[in-house]
Design a protein around this motif. Structure first.
Motif, short mmCIF file in Angstrom:
data_model
loop_
_atom_site.label_atom_id
_atom_site.label_comp_id
_atom_site.label_asym_id
_atom_site.label_seq_id
_atom_site.Cartn_x
_atom_site.Cartn_y
_atom_site.Cartn_z
N ALA A 186 0.83 -1.21 0.00
CA ALA A 186 0.00 0.00 0.00
C ALA A 186 0.86 1.26 0.00
N VAL A 187 2.03 1.22 0.66
CA VAL A 187 2.95 2.35 0.62
C VAL A 187 3.37 2.62 -0.82
N PHE A 188 3.70 1.55 -1.53
CA PHE A 188 4.11 1.70 -2.93
C PHE A 188 2.98 2.26 -3.78
N GLU A 189 1.78 1.70 -3.65
CA GLU A 189 0.66 2.16 -4.47
C GLU A 189 0.30 3.61 -4.17
N CYS A 190 0.33 3.99 -2.91
CA CYS A 190 0.08 5.39 -2.55
C CYS A 190 1.19 6.28 -3.10
N GLY A 191 2.43 5.82 -2.97
CA GLY A 191 3.55 6.61 -3.47
C GLY A 191 3.48 6.84 -4.96
N MET A 192 3.03 5.85 -5.70
CA MET A 192 2.89 6.02 -7.15
C MET A 192 1.88 7.10 -7.50
N LEU A 193 0.97 7.40 -6.57
CA LEU A 193 -0.01 8.48 -6.77
C LEU A 193 0.39 9.72 -5.97
N ARG A 194 1.65 9.79 -5.55
CA ARG A 194 2.24 10.93 -4.85
C ARG A 194 1.59 11.20 -3.50
N MET A 195 1.18 10.15 -2.83
CA MET A 195 0.62 10.29 -1.48
C MET A 195 1.65 9.81 -0.47
N ARG A 196 1.94 10.62 0.54
CA ARG A 196 2.91 10.32 1.59
C ARG A 196 2.29 9.39 2.62
N CYS A 197 3.09 8.51 3.20
CA CYS A 197 2.56 7.51 4.14
C CYS A 197 3.36 7.45 5.42
N ALA A 198 2.65 7.23 6.51
CA ALA A 198 3.23 6.82 7.79
C ALA A 198 2.64 5.46 8.12
N VAL A 199 3.48 4.54 8.61
CA VAL A 199 3.05 3.17 8.85
C VAL A 199 3.22 2.83 10.33
N VAL A 200 2.15 2.37 10.94
CA VAL A 200 2.15 2.01 12.36
C VAL A 200 2.02 0.50 12.49
N ASP A 201 2.82 -0.12 13.35
CA ASP A 201 2.69 -1.55 13.58
C ASP A 201 3.05 -1.87 15.03
N ALA A 202 2.33 -2.81 15.62
CA ALA A 202 2.57 -3.19 17.01
C ALA A 202 3.86 -3.98 17.18
N LEU A 203 4.33 -4.63 16.11
CA LEU A 203 5.57 -5.38 16.18
C LEU A 203 6.77 -4.44 16.06
N ASP A 204 7.94 -4.92 16.47
CA ASP A 204 9.14 -4.09 16.44
C ASP A 204 9.86 -4.12 15.10
N ALA A 205 9.35 -4.91 14.17
CA ALA A 205 9.95 -4.99 12.84
C ALA A 205 8.84 -5.07 11.81
N ILE A 206 9.13 -4.64 10.58
CA ILE A 206 8.14 -4.75 9.53
C ILE A 206 8.00 -6.21 9.11
N GLY A 207 6.89 -6.52 8.44
CA GLY A 207 6.72 -7.87 7.89
C GLY A 207 5.53 -8.62 8.42
N GLY A 208 4.95 -8.19 9.54
CA GLY A 208 3.78 -8.87 10.07
C GLY A 208 4.04 -10.34 10.34
N GLN A 209 3.07 -11.19 9.98
CA GLN A 209 3.21 -12.61 10.25
C GLN A 209 4.35 -13.24 9.45
N CYS A 210 4.65 -12.68 8.27
CA CYS A 210 5.77 -13.22 7.48
C CYS A 210 7.08 -13.14 8.26
N THR A 211 7.26 -12.09 9.04
CA THR A 211 8.47 -11.94 9.84
C THR A 211 8.36 -12.65 11.18
N ALA A 212 7.19 -12.51 11.83
CA ALA A 212 7.05 -13.02 13.20
C ALA A 212 6.81 -14.52 13.28
N LEU A 213 6.16 -15.09 12.26
CA LEU A 213 5.75 -16.49 12.37
C LEU A 213 6.47 -17.44 11.43
N TYR A 214 6.72 -17.01 10.19
CA TYR A 214 7.32 -17.98 9.27
C TYR A 214 8.28 -17.31 8.28
N PRO A 215 9.35 -16.67 8.77
CA PRO A 215 10.27 -15.97 7.87
C PRO A 215 10.95 -16.87 6.84
#
Length: 353
Positions: free
Chosen positions: A21-50
């Protein structure tokens, strides 16, 4: 220190769909801030099955979860998103020109649109009710995810569960572990039929053991070092399996947390959206990925990618009112790096604090 941020779009969730979504918004020149409860990006891909392979990403016959996240991060990097990690989205307040999103760290994010890409919310493993469980969790003898496959080389591993995670990791770890025992309370597994068939074939060849019908009953060991897992049938018959590690795959406990109190229309633990725009019942707030619900919804990463594109195009008029969106293919427009209205494309600028 809490930040005060001015941006175009606030994205809740830094999993694969949130990153795209950051990429898609950026392609339309929209700035993004991303909030996540985990200490690293990636969600379940990082936390559960990297290290788990993923097979249904277009143009990638097979890609590891960690590698997918690394590539998505690189794809989003030209738009320099602001990542606010290790904090949870807490409050959402409407104001004249958009919203103010508050986090558990005290951050205040002013934006014109909000994208909820939080999977099914904050998550944690369903833990088996075993005595001394915390002792063995602390030492790493009992785990709920595999971060590094090599940690189990030459080890005796007991895997409990009957879903995809249990079956997939049993098939993977049998190649390097000294012994793998799969514990399940019934012969039928909930995993993909092909994977379940591979598991049964591996057991028939003696490459791993199936302990059926058994459930976890107890843990043995000293000073956090696991020596055995005790199993039991529903009739109370027990057996002892020597083990160095127990991997318990009983699924995740999902919780939308404060988001559930924002007045959005919910369908159990999911958020109802317009399938054409991914907008929720609160105008200006969108939901994409596993958390979004609509008729015909498929819980696939690739469908979440499509929803990210739809939501970005739908919110453009809200972020840039009165400005026409001239859609162009990325092959002709490239990646826009020029300054956008309100600041550099993709940069979520702290406004102090």
């Amino acid at each position: 220190m809490p930040a005060t941020v001015e941006t175009d779009v606030a994205i809740i969730g830094a999993g694969p769909v949130g990153l795209f979504a950051v990429f898609e918004c950026g392609m339309l020149r929209m700035r993004c801030a991303v909030v996540d409860a985990l200490d690293a990006i990636g969600g379940q891909c990082t936390a559960l099955y990297p290290e788990k392979p993923i097979f249904d990403i277009p143009a990638h016959p097979q890609i590891g979860a960690a590698e997918l996240i690394e590539r998505l991060e690189r794809q989003a990097a030209p738009f320099t998103p602001l990542y606010l990690l290790g904090r949870r989205a807490e409050s959402l307040r409407e104001e004249a020109e958009g919203f103010v999103l508050g986090t558990s760290a005290g951050d205040s994010i002013r934006c014109r649109a909000v994208v909820i890409a939080a999977g099914a919310g904050a998550f944690g493993p369903n833990r088996p009710p075993l005595a001394r469980l915390e002792e063995f969790e602390a030492s790493g003898a009992v785990r709920y995810l595999v971060a590094r496959r090599e940690d189990f080389r030459g080890k005796r591993v007991v895997i409990a569960g009957g879903g995809d995670s249990a079956v997939d990791w049993a098939l993977s770890l049998k190649q390097i572990a000294a012994r793998v025992t799969v514990v399940h309370r019934r012969p039928k597994f909930r995993a993909a039929p092909e994977s379940a068939a591979q598991l049964e074939a591996a057991a028939a060849r003696g490459e791993l053991e199936l302990a059926i019908p058994y459930q976890l009953h107890g843990l043995e060991g000293e000073d956090g070092r696991l020596s055995a897992v005790v199993l039991a049938t529903l009739k109370g018959e027990t057996r002892r399996v020597e083990a160095d590690h127990l991997l318990a795959f009983f699924g995740l406990s999902m919780d939308l947390g404060p988001i559930a109190r924002w007045g959005l229309a919910l369908d159990r633990h999911h958020i109802r959206v317009d399938p054409a725009t991914c907008e929720t019942t609160l105008p200006g707030v969108y939901a994409i990925g596993d958390v979004a619900a609509y008729p015909g919804k498929l819980k696939l990463i690739l469908q979440g990618f499509s929803e990210a594109a739809m939501a970005a195009h739908a919110m453009h008029a809200r972020v840039f009112p009165g400005q026409a969106l001239h859609f162009e293919y990325s092959t002709t427009k490239g990646v826009p790096l020029a300054s956008a209205p309100g600041g550099q494309a993709g940069v979520a600028a702290p406004a102090g604090g």
